[in-house]
Structures are given as C-alpha cells and as structure tokens.
Design an enzyme around this catalytic site. Structure first.
Site, PDB file in Angstrom:
ATOM      1  N   ARG A  57       0.830  -1.211   0.000  1.00 55.60           N
ATOM      2  CA  ARG A  57       0.000   0.000   0.000  1.00 55.60           C
ATOM      3  C   ARG A  57       0.867   1.265   0.000  1.00 55.60           C
ATOM      4  NH1 ARG A  57      -3.366  -0.388   4.692  1.00 55.60           N
ATOM      5  NH2 ARG A  57      -2.079   1.150   5.751  1.00 55.60           N
ATOM      6  N   TYR A 110     -10.144  24.683 -10.610  1.00 60.97           N
ATOM      7  CA  TYR A 110     -10.872  23.539 -11.205  1.00 60.97           C
ATOM      8  C   TYR A 110     -12.196  23.303 -10.446  1.00 60.97           C
ATOM      9  CZ  TYR A 110     -11.379  18.512 -12.434  1.00 60.97           C
ATOM     10  OH  TYR A 110     -11.823  17.288 -12.842  1.00 60.97           O
ATOM     11  N   ASP A 182      -1.979  23.640  -8.195  1.00 63.69           N
ATOM     12  CA  ASP A 182      -2.324  22.638  -9.200  1.00 63.69           C
ATOM     13  C   ASP A 182      -1.528  22.988 -10.458  1.00 63.69           C
ATOM     14  OD1 ASP A 182      -3.561  21.189 -11.291  1.00 63.69           O
ATOM     15  OD2 ASP A 182      -5.473  21.103 -10.217  1.00 63.69           O
TER      16      ASP A 182
HETATM   17  C1  LIG Z   1      -8.714  16.985 -14.559  1.00 57.37           C
HETATM   18  C2  LIG Z   1      -8.168  17.884 -13.542  1.00 57.37           C
HETATM   19  C3  LIG Z   1      -8.130  17.497 -12.201  1.00 57.37           C
HETATM   20  C4  LIG Z   1      -8.697  16.195 -11.711  1.00 57.37           C
HETATM   21  O1  LIG Z   1      -8.074  15.073 -12.288  1.00 57.37           O
HETATM   22  P1  LIG Z   1      -8.825  13.646 -12.352  1.00 57.37           P
HETATM   23  O2  LIG Z   1      -7.737  12.685 -12.611  1.00 57.37           O
HETATM   24  O3  LIG Z   1      -9.844  13.760 -13.434  1.00 57.37           O
HETATM   25  O4  LIG Z   1      -9.481  13.446 -11.010  1.00 57.37           O
HETATM   26  C5  LIG Z   1      -7.563  18.374 -11.296  1.00 57.37           C
HETATM   27  N1  LIG Z   1      -7.084  19.570 -11.681  1.00 57.37           N
HETATM   28  C6  LIG Z   1      -7.118  19.973 -12.964  1.00 57.37           C
HETATM   29  C7  LIG Z   1      -6.566  21.309 -13.333  1.00 57.37           C
HETATM   30  C8  LIG Z   1      -7.669  19.156 -13.934  1.00 57.37           C
HETATM   31  O5  LIG Z   1      -7.729  19.563 -15.194  1.00 57.37           O
END
Ligand SMILES: *Cc1c(COP(=O)(O)O)cnc(C)c1O
Length: 396
Positions: A57, A110, A182
């Site tokens: 894990r 997002y 992000d």
């Molecule tokens: C798509 C996305 C996410 C989430 O990713 P998933 O793998 O779909 O959960 C988070 N942040 C941004 C900027 C995204 O484009």
C-alpha cells in the site's frame, strides 16, 4: 523553453534495468505482502523512518519509479501517488488544514476542487475564501491569523488566467501559510513550482503525464519542509494507486517532452488564427499577449501546453448555433478531460467563479489541440465556425 537536461532525465530517471532482468521499463508489480528473509530483517524494516513502509500500500518498485521520476523532473523533494487528480487536490488540502483554519483559493480553480472546498472543507469548519486570480501582492489584506494555506491553479483550466506565483507565495510565507498549486496545465516541464515559492505541487496525471486517455491517476510533489506532513496524511488515509495506472503514467512520461512540443505548437497556431477570425470574441491562451496574466506566463513558464479557451462572438441563434458548431466538428471530440493525443472541444456553460468579473458576451469553449495534422484541425474549426455564423441568417 524547457531545458535539455529535462529531456535526458525523462528517459533515464526512475528505472533500473539491472533489477528487472535487463528490462528497460520497471514492470507493473502486483503485490500486497512483501516478504522479508528473517526476523532480523523484519525488525530492521520496522525500524525505518516509516515503520509500516514494508507493505505494497506504501508503494512497490512500480510506484517508486514513477514517483522518483516525477519528483526529479519537477525539482521536488519527493512525490506521492493518488488514485485520481481530484484525490491529489483534496488530500493535499486536507494534509495542511485543520478545523478553524482559513484557506485562500484562486477563483479560477478547477470546478470539482471548488466543490470540495465548498462542500467538505466548509463542513469541517475550514473558512474558504476565493480571491481574484489577478490580485497579486494586494492579497496581503485577505490574510488572517488563521490563514494556513494559499491554493493556486495557474493558469486556471477553464479561463486561463496566469497568477503571479512568486508575489503570492512571498505574501503567504510572510504569514506562515503553505502554498499549494495545481500544476496540471504546465506539467513539470513547463513550470517549475519549487523555484517560484510553491511548497506543494499537484498533478492530474490523467492529463499529459499519462497522455493517452487510458488511465486516471493523481500525484503530489512537495519540497522538503512539506513532505512529512503530506506523506503522513496520505498514508493515514490509505491513499495508493494500482500498478497498471502507475505503469501507464511512467510510460507516458517518457515521451512527454516531444508530445508537449507538438501540443504547444498546434495550440498556438490555432489560438493565433482564431484570434483573427471574425466569429471569435476572445482567445484565452497564456502565450497570447492579450491573455490575462500573460506577463507572468512569459516571466515564469518554460512553455505552453495544448489547452486553451475561446469565446465566440454572440449570435442571435445562441444555443442552437452552438449546437450546430459542435455537431459540425469531425476531428475534435466532445468530452471531458484533456492531455491525451486527441483533440477535444468542450462547451463551458458558465465559468464557475464568484469574485472575478467575466467580461465576455459570447459562449466559452475549451479546446485541446491534439497531435493530428495541424492544418486539418484548423480546417475542422473554420468549417464549424462558418456553420455557427450561418445561423445568424437562420435566426433573422
Ligand atoms: C482533470 C483535472 C483534475 C482532476 O483530475 P482527475 O484525474 O480527473 O481526477 C484536477 N485539476 C485539474 C486542473 C484538472 O484539469
């Protein structure tokens, strides 16, 4: 442009053929139990910094290959996988917040991250406040004694404003807050978060890192200061991901640089031509000088990826015209996500923001420039745009 050093890292980091019978790639390791040879080895394994680390894990060779490659590429201390990009976003926040804390979140974040903050963080007793992505160092007035984290996404993946990361990070650190970002749009190749004051970088690996629309995966990288907290939190909540998805992400990463070059060139070509097209009100692409925060992109980023926004001129037939535009497209697929090899178009009904004005009149679309022939993509778009404009006549 990204450094050539990154190109070599992408190929050579995070693999060890000598450990796997000469295989170039670390294979997808399927495991739960990891055996030790003796009681003494068991005692030694338990004495590590992470006494429970000897269990799948907490990762296998497959996991460590991906995490090591990603961390090295981004200039991070270490990396942790999560089962989705959204899980990476939400767990990064949870790791640094407690009830009573205040978090400042960029208004172009997002959508599902915003929903998590509004629905889950609020219920936990965290005060959530959004700020305009163009606010810069003025943000100091929003900091409170309880402000524990600043959450950035630059550019925002719907409206593409680029924020002044170093200025915002400097203010946050002066107030003792963590800086989370992000970094999915730029990837570790085109933005180096730790050189600009970020403590915690978040990736939807689902997008460009996997790169082929065939897996969902997330990852968080951090600097040394933030690492133990992020890792302890992820382990306490049992965060992990399956070997196949991690293998696909490592495989995808190997070609990230060449793929991104093409995504970048095609997107920029389409963005420039769209900007000059009479059916277009605005193009939201960080590399265009008209785009919000372009100066920050130019100063801090090493490139642009293939995702950008387009606002069409409003037409009398409205929703009907938009429907005709989308149905006319043949190469651009309609669907969520991005970062795969294929082109996508998506209507963004209303950009979700609460404190930033939206200056445009027409409908917003998001385009992902895939790896098809760029001229064929342009022909597909102009064809759909002429159908969109023809509906003017229809409605009159
Ligand atoms: C798509 C996305 C996410 C989430 O990713 P998933 O793998 O779909 O959960 C988070 N942040 C941004 C900027 C995204 O484009």
């Amino acid at each position: 442009m990204k450094t050539s050093h990154d190109d070599t890292l992408l190929i050579h980091s995070g693999r060890a053929p000598a450990h796997f019978g000469g295989m170039v790639n670390t294979p997808p390791c399927r495991a739960s139990t990891l055996l030790v040879d003796s009681y003494a080895d068991w005692k030694a394994a338990r004495a590590n910094a992470n006494p429970y680390g000897h269990y799948a894990r907490f990762g296998t060779a497959t996991t460590r290959s991906f995490e090591a490659l990603l961390a090295e590429l981004e200039g991070a201390y270490d990396a942790q996988v999560f089962p989705s990009g959204l899980a990476a976003c939400t767990h990064a926040m949870l790791a640094f917040l407690s009830p009573g804390d205040h978090i400042l979140i960029t208004d172009n974040v997002y959508g599902p991250t915003r929903a998590f903050a509004d629905q889950v963080l609020s219920k936990m007793g965290v005060q959530v406040e959004y700020f305009c992505p163009l606010e810069g160092a003025n943000i100091a007035k929003r900091f409170r004694s309880t402000t524990r984290a600043l959450y950035l996404e630059s550019p925002g993946s719907q409206t593409f404003e680029v924020v002044d990361v170093p200025a915002l990070a400097q203010v946050a650190h002066a107030f003792g807050a963590w800086v989370l970002m992000d970094n999915t749009w730029a990837t570790p190749l085109y933005f180096k978060p730790f050189q600009h004051g970020v403590d915690v970088s978040i990736h939807a690996a689902t997008k460009y890192l996997v790169g082929h629309s065939d897996a969902i995966l997330g990852a968080v990288t951090t600097n040394q200061r933030a690492w133990s907290r992020l890792q302890a939190h992820a382990q306490a909540l049992g965060q992990t991901a399956g070997p196949d998805d991690i293998y696909m992400a490592t495989r995808g990463l190997r070609t990230l640089s060449v793929r991104l070059q093409r995504h970048q060139a095609t997107a920029l070509m389409l963005a420039e031509r769209l900007q000059a097209h009479s059916a277009v009100e605005a193009v939201l692409h960080p590399a265009l000088s008209s785009s919000s925060g372009h100066a920050f992109w130019k100063r801090d980023f090493l490139g642009a990826s293939g995702l950008f926004g387009v606002v069409l001129q409003p037409v009398p037939a409205g929703a009907q015209a938009l429907e005709k535009f989308f149905d006319q497209l043949t190469l651009f697929g309609i669907g969520l996500s991005w970062g795969g090899y294929e082109s996508l178009a998506l209507p963004i009904d209303t950009p979700s923001r609460s404190v930033t004005p939206w200056p445009y009149q027409g409908p917003l679309l998001r385009l992902h420039a895939g790896l098809e022939d760029p001229e064929a993509l342009w022909a597909d778009l102009t064809n759909a745009l002429s159908v969109y404009c023809d509906t003017k006549a229809l409605a009159l």
